[in-house]
Design a protein around this motif. Structure first.
Motif, mmCIF file in Angstrom:
data_model
loop_
_atom_site.group_PDB
_atom_site.id
_atom_site.type_symbol
_atom_site.label_atom_id
_atom_site.label_comp_id
_atom_site.label_asym_id
_atom_site.label_seq_id
_atom_site.Cartn_x
_atom_site.Cartn_y
_atom_site.Cartn_z
ATOM 1 N N MET A 1 0.815 -1.181 0.000
ATOM 2 C CA MET A 1 0.000 0.000 0.000
ATOM 3 C C MET A 1 0.869 1.258 0.000
ATOM 4 S SD MET A 1 -3.425 -0.842 2.242
ATOM 5 C CE MET A 1 -2.679 -1.326 3.762
ATOM 6 N N GLU A 2 1.980 1.189 0.685
ATOM 7 C CA GLU A 2 2.872 2.355 0.718
ATOM 8 C C GLU A 2 3.451 2.634 -0.662
ATOM 9 O OE1 GLU A 2 3.013 4.305 3.273
ATOM 10 O OE2 GLU A 2 1.724 2.933 4.408
ATOM 11 N N ARG A 3 3.783 1.580 -1.407
ATOM 12 C CA ARG A 3 4.336 1.761 -2.747
ATOM 13 C C ARG A 3 3.309 2.381 -3.684
ATOM 14 N NH1 ARG A 3 6.631 -3.773 -4.490
ATOM 15 N NH2 ARG A 3 6.552 -2.724 -6.500
ATOM 16 N N VAL A 4 2.050 1.973 -3.537
ATOM 17 C CA VAL A 4 1.006 2.540 -4.390
ATOM 18 C C VAL A 4 0.843 4.024 -4.101
ATOM 19 C CG1 VAL A 4 -1.483 2.521 -4.837
ATOM 20 C CG2 VAL A 4 -0.243 0.374 -4.711
ATOM 21 N N LEU A 5 0.852 4.397 -2.825
ATOM 22 C CA LEU A 5 0.705 5.804 -2.472
ATOM 23 C C LEU A 5 1.894 6.638 -2.928
ATOM 24 C CD1 LEU A 5 -0.900 5.490 1.061
ATOM 25 C CD2 LEU A 5 -2.012 6.129 -1.079
ATOM 26 N N ALA A 6 3.059 6.011 -3.054
ATOM 27 C CA ALA A 6 4.248 6.729 -3.507
ATOM 28 C C ALA A 6 4.217 6.988 -5.011
ATOM 29 C CB ALA A 6 5.502 5.953 -3.140
ATOM 30 N N ASP A 7 3.485 6.168 -5.776
ATOM 31 C CA ASP A 7 3.391 6.350 -7.222
ATOM 32 C C ASP A 7 2.382 7.448 -7.560
ATOM 33 O OD1 ASP A 7 5.234 4.413 -7.795
ATOM 34 O OD2 ASP A 7 3.754 2.825 -8.094
ATOM 35 N N ASN A 8 2.409 7.871 -8.812
ATOM 36 C CA ASN A 8 1.492 8.910 -9.282
ATOM 37 C C ASN A 8 0.309 8.257 -9.998
ATOM 38 O OD1 ASN A 8 0.389 11.356 -9.869
ATOM 39 N ND2 ASN A 8 1.714 11.744 -11.629
ATOM 40 N N LEU A 9 -0.486 7.496 -9.247
ATOM 41 C CA LEU A 9 -1.662 6.818 -9.800
ATOM 42 C C LEU A 9 -2.878 7.142 -8.927
ATOM 43 C CD1 LEU A 9 0.067 3.389 -10.419
ATOM 44 C CD2 LEU A 9 -0.488 5.097 -12.134
ATOM 45 N N PRO A 10 -3.589 8.224 -9.216
ATOM 46 C CA PRO A 10 -4.695 8.668 -8.358
ATOM 47 C C PRO A 10 -5.799 7.622 -8.179
ATOM 48 C CG PRO A 10 -4.218 10.298 -10.044
ATOM 49 C CD PRO A 10 -3.371 9.112 -10.338
ATOM 50 N N ALA A 11 -6.080 6.841 -9.205
ATOM 51 C CA ALA A 11 -7.134 5.836 -9.079
ATOM 52 C C ALA A 11 -6.761 4.791 -8.028
ATOM 53 C CB ALA A 11 -7.389 5.163 -10.421
ATOM 54 N N LEU A 12 -5.506 4.392 -8.008
ATOM 55 C CA LEU A 12 -5.071 3.417 -7.017
ATOM 56 C C LEU A 12 -4.973 4.040 -5.626
ATOM 57 C CD1 LEU A 12 -2.404 1.348 -8.963
ATOM 58 C CD2 LEU A 12 -4.767 0.757 -8.450
ATOM 59 N N HIS A 13 -4.701 5.332 -5.560
ATOM 60 C CA HIS A 13 -4.685 6.013 -4.265
ATOM 61 C C HIS A 13 -6.066 5.909 -3.614
ATOM 62 C CE1 HIS A 13 -1.069 8.843 -5.268
ATOM 63 N NE2 HIS A 13 -0.807 7.565 -5.500
ATOM 64 N N SER A 14 -7.095 6.104 -4.417
ATOM 65 C CA SER A 14 -8.465 6.010 -3.914
ATOM 66 C C SER A 14 -8.762 4.594 -3.415
ATOM 67 C CB SER A 14 -9.442 6.383 -5.029
ATOM 68 O OG SER A 14 -10.756 6.191 -4.610
ATOM 69 N N LEU A 15 -8.308 3.596 -4.155
ATOM 70 C CA LEU A 15 -8.514 2.205 -3.747
ATOM 71 C C LEU A 15 -7.834 1.914 -2.414
ATOM 72 C CD1 LEU A 15 -9.449 -0.725 -4.541
ATOM 73 C CD2 LEU A 15 -7.147 -1.001 -5.458
ATOM 74 N N VAL A 16 -6.603 2.337 -2.269
ATOM 75 C CA VAL A 16 -5.846 2.088 -1.043
ATOM 76 C C VAL A 16 -6.463 2.827 0.139
ATOM 77 C CG1 VAL A 16 -3.633 2.467 0.096
ATOM 78 C CG2 VAL A 16 -3.702 1.497 -2.188
ATOM 79 N N SER A 17 -6.861 4.076 -0.073
ATOM 80 C CA SER A 17 -7.444 4.823 1.046
ATOM 81 C C SER A 17 -8.780 4.212 1.459
ATOM 82 C CB SER A 17 -7.603 6.294 0.695
ATOM 83 O OG SER A 17 -8.501 6.460 -0.368
ATOM 84 N N GLY A 18 -9.558 3.726 0.510
ATOM 85 C CA GLY A 18 -10.807 3.045 0.851
ATOM 86 C C GLY A 18 -10.556 1.759 1.602
ATOM 87 N N ARG A 19 -9.538 1.030 1.199
ATOM 88 C CA ARG A 19 -9.208 -0.221 1.888
ATOM 89 C C ARG A 19 -8.745 0.045 3.315
ATOM 90 N NH1 ARG A 19 -4.471 -4.293 1.129
ATOM 91 N NH2 ARG A 19 -5.319 -6.048 2.237
ATOM 92 N N ARG A 20 -7.966 1.098 3.491
ATOM 93 C CA ARG A 20 -7.519 1.457 4.845
ATOM 94 C C ARG A 20 -8.702 1.857 5.717
ATOM 95 N NH1 ARG A 20 -1.948 4.928 4.200
ATOM 96 N NH2 ARG A 20 -0.602 3.113 4.019
ATOM 97 N N ARG A 21 -9.650 2.590 5.125
ATOM 98 C CA ARG A 21 -10.822 3.035 5.866
ATOM 99 C C ARG A 21 -11.673 1.850 6.324
ATOM 100 N NH1 ARG A 21 -11.820 6.922 2.384
ATOM 101 N NH2 ARG A 21 -13.189 5.618 1.150
ATOM 102 N N ASP A 22 -11.795 0.830 5.485
ATOM 103 C CA ASP A 22 -12.641 -0.329 5.767
ATOM 104 C C ASP A 22 -11.858 -1.535 6.248
ATOM 105 O OD1 ASP A 22 -14.785 1.171 4.924
ATOM 106 O OD2 ASP A 22 -14.681 0.432 2.868
ATOM 107 N N PHE A 23 -10.624 -1.346 6.671
ATOM 108 C CA PHE A 23 -9.759 -2.472 7.017
ATOM 109 C C PHE A 23 -10.364 -3.354 8.115
ATOM 110 C CE2 PHE A 23 -6.091 -4.513 9.050
ATOM 111 C CZ PHE A 23 -5.560 -5.147 7.950
ATOM 112 N N GLY A 24 -10.937 -2.743 9.138
ATOM 113 C CA GLY A 24 -11.547 -3.507 10.226
ATOM 114 C C GLY A 24 -12.707 -4.359 9.742
#
Length: 70
Positions: A1-24
């Motif tokens: 997830m950290e690697r995705v956030l480091a890249d310049n891919l906004p669509a994947l940033h949204s996916l990762v942030s949603g996954r972090r939000r719903d992780f529990g």
């Protein structure tokens, strides 16, 4: 997830942030011994009955078919 956030891919940033939000919720859903299969079966059955009466029936007939069964 950290690697995705480091890249310049906004669509994947949204996916990762949603996954972090719903992780529990995701962890609980994958680790609990309970299944929602029976409930999903009933939902599928009701949707089928609804589609079968589309354009020909109203809510009263749908209610009767759902409650009385096949």
């Amino acid at each position: 997830m950290e690697r995705v956030l480091a890249d310049n891919l906004p669509a994947l940033h949204s996916l990762v942030s949603g996954r972090r939000r719903d992780f529990g919720a995701v962890t609980a859903g994958l680790s609990t011994p309970w299944s929602s299969g029976q409930v999903e079966g009933h939902v599928t059955r009701v949707k089928l009955l609804k589609r079968m009466g589309y354009g020909r029936a109203n809510l009263d007939l749908l209610r009767q078919r759902v409650l009385l069964g096949p």
